[in-house]
Design a protein around this motif. Structure first.
Motif: not given
Lengths: 168, 168
Positions: B12-23, B35-38
């Motif tokens: 769950a933690v791994a995939f609560s991450g996101a596109v690196v560098g996106a603002s 953030t993270g609603w997806q």
């Protein structure tokens, strides 16, 4: 991937829990019940007008990552796709909208190109009704319906377009 | 609630991450981007035939718990509901099915009965297009459309029926 926060982890664990005391449904076609699918992420939705059903297509973590990165032909081993199906019903307060009515079933495709080589690299399973009775009529029932998408790695629905997932 | 396993937490933690560098998109109506609603859980789906859109209704952890327990009138403070909207399109390989086409927007209701008392206990926000441009035309645009469900705590869609979430 970056980690967002410890809080997310704590919440995710809390809600990966479940109804205390409920028992796990038995296997369908020899495949174990994918506990916790109700909290999986969303890949797509669909509406069938031939049998009046609304669906949401969910994925386990492997499937979600593959969907977000476009790695879906073939899907990677370990991916599980879940299709949750309701009869549609007219939304009382918005007549031009349909919403979920009676829960029909949840059906799953388990990707393992070796283990399930005899059934096109997927394990096919379904649990019927809110009581989640295992479906046992054979994977050919599932495969027959999915024949039109054999060249799409047997999956009908493309992952829906979603904005990138920005990091705070 | 019981904890399922440490593995679930790690994933769950791994995939609560996101596109690196996106603002992160800016606020809509003064409300910060959720953030993270997806990766939130699913509450329901719907299909509108007046504007040909398919939707999935997602919820943050507070909303998901409330939905599963039927505590939705009113929803508890802290609940956030997300409605993700796509134009519908005919599924190429199943003509009687519609599937997500162009992404339209993601709109959110943030429940806080005190903070948002002036707007019926909800903060109303929307981010438009895949670029997630903040919508700034005012919460009255949202509220006006939701008037038919004022007595349903301003929410159109009931949580879809789901099987209990059994524990292994």
């Amino acid at each position: 991937m970056k980690l967002k926060s410890g809080l997310a982890a704590v919440l995710a664990v809390a809600f990966s829990g479940a109804v205390v005391g409920a028992s796990t449904p038995g296997p369908s076609h020899g495949i174990d019940y994918p506990t916790g699918w109700q909290e999986w992420g969303t890949i797509a939705v669909s509406h069938r007008t031939d049998n009046n059903t609304l669906r949401v297509i969910l994925g386990n973590d492997v499937a979600i990552e593959a969907a977000r990165k476009g790695r879906t032909n073939p899907w990677p081993d370990g991916a599980i796709l879940g299709k949750v199906v309701w009869k549609d019903t007219e939304l009382a307060d918005w007549k031009a909208a349909t919403a979920p009515g009676r829960f029909v079933h949840a059906e799953f495709m388990f990707r393992d190109s070796k283990k399930y080589a005899a059934t096109h690299g997927w394990g096919w399973a379904r649990w019927v009704g809110l009581e989640q009775q295992p479906f046992q009529k054979g994977p050919q029932v599932c495969i027959g319906c999915h024949m039109p998408v054999a060249k799409r790695n047997w999956v009908f629905t493309d992952p829906a377009a979603l904005p990138g997932r920005p990091v705070k």
